[in-house]
Design an enzyme around this catalytic site. Sequence first.
Site, mmCIF file in Angstrom:
data_model
loop_
_atom_site.group_PDB
_atom_site.id
_atom_site.type_symbol
_atom_site.label_atom_id
_atom_site.label_comp_id
_atom_site.label_asym_id
_atom_site.label_seq_id
_atom_site.Cartn_x
_atom_site.Cartn_y
_atom_site.Cartn_z
ATOM 1 N N CYS A 101 -36.275 -39.663 23.611
ATOM 2 C CA CYS A 101 -37.834 -39.773 24.113
ATOM 3 C C CYS A 101 -38.459 -38.901 23.110
ATOM 4 O O CYS A 101 -38.676 -39.146 21.819
ATOM 5 C CB CYS A 101 -38.046 -39.390 25.406
ATOM 6 S SG CYS A 101 -39.440 -40.055 26.068
ATOM 7 N N GLU A 130 -33.584 -43.044 29.027
ATOM 8 C CA GLU A 130 -33.567 -41.933 29.494
ATOM 9 C C GLU A 130 -33.836 -41.995 30.980
ATOM 10 O O GLU A 130 -34.337 -42.886 31.590
ATOM 11 C CB GLU A 130 -34.777 -41.124 28.765
ATOM 12 C CG GLU A 130 -34.903 -39.788 29.318
ATOM 13 C CD GLU A 130 -36.291 -39.134 28.724
ATOM 14 O OE1 GLU A 130 -36.357 -37.757 28.665
ATOM 15 O OE2 GLU A 130 -37.170 -40.055 28.299
ATOM 16 N N LYS A 156 -30.783 -33.265 24.922
ATOM 17 C CA LYS A 156 -32.302 -33.414 24.374
ATOM 18 C C LYS A 156 -32.707 -32.150 24.087
ATOM 19 O O LYS A 156 -32.772 -31.119 24.605
ATOM 20 C CB LYS A 156 -33.152 -33.965 25.562
ATOM 21 C CG LYS A 156 -34.602 -34.133 24.920
ATOM 22 C CD LYS A 156 -35.479 -34.676 26.155
ATOM 23 C CE LYS A 156 -36.860 -35.138 25.825
ATOM 24 N NZ LYS A 156 -37.678 -35.536 26.781
#
Length: 267
Positions: free
Chosen positions: A145, A43, A109
Amino acid sequence: MTTLRTAMCQFTASTDPEENLRTIDSMAAQAAEEGAQLAVFPEAAMARFGIPLAPVAEPLDGPWADGVRESARRHGLTVVAGMFTPSADGRVANTLLATGPDVDTAYDKIHLYDAFGFSESDTVAPGEKVVTVDVAGVRVGLATCYDVRFPELFRAHADEGAVLTVLPTSWGAGPSKLDHWQLLTRARALDATIWVAAVGQAPPGPDADIRQPTKAPTGIGHSVLVGPDGRVREEAGEKPELVVADVDADEVAEVRRAVAVLDNRRL
């Protein structure tokens, strides 16, 4: 046996997207030399957290993404790398670009890091779509993440036929955060009986203490490959490192026959 040779490309991103693009190209070349078909970068590989994101954000048809595409083309593999793209509301999207011989798509995300004193949603707009891609005949789910704390996304990947989820991260340092990382990556593999390739940013310097919180989530290293049975197969340390391993797609079916948690769901 169906395998996907996967490279986990752990490095420390700088604030300079062009410098990071050169690092991506260099590590992609090394991954290709080791026979990798898929190279996964962290990321925020475009530029590390801790700086204003809007000035570095570029659209998916911009020069930075095109540079990643060219690297993937030149080295003959699929690359997944974290970048930032402009959002219609003035924020940015925390985006994974997935590009290679058979794919060119992106994942924004979904779950934003509003935790441990951070407020990612102030500057980042959430994604809405579950994304899977096919790499060399193997279906792969995309997650980023903080997504790792939400098992339903990994099960959604499995429901769409994925046998591997790639999880680029820039994990926040702090007390017990390595414990969280190791527990959560293994738990998500077990939840969905799926391989998990979790690729993190290396900490920002040789003297970094991953037990001490930082102003921005800049990484703790410890990229890890977890099998569908929850066993760790490969793990990096805290320094920049390239780890290449084979993901056995057939093992997923074997584990699911033994532990049919997806079939046994009631909710």
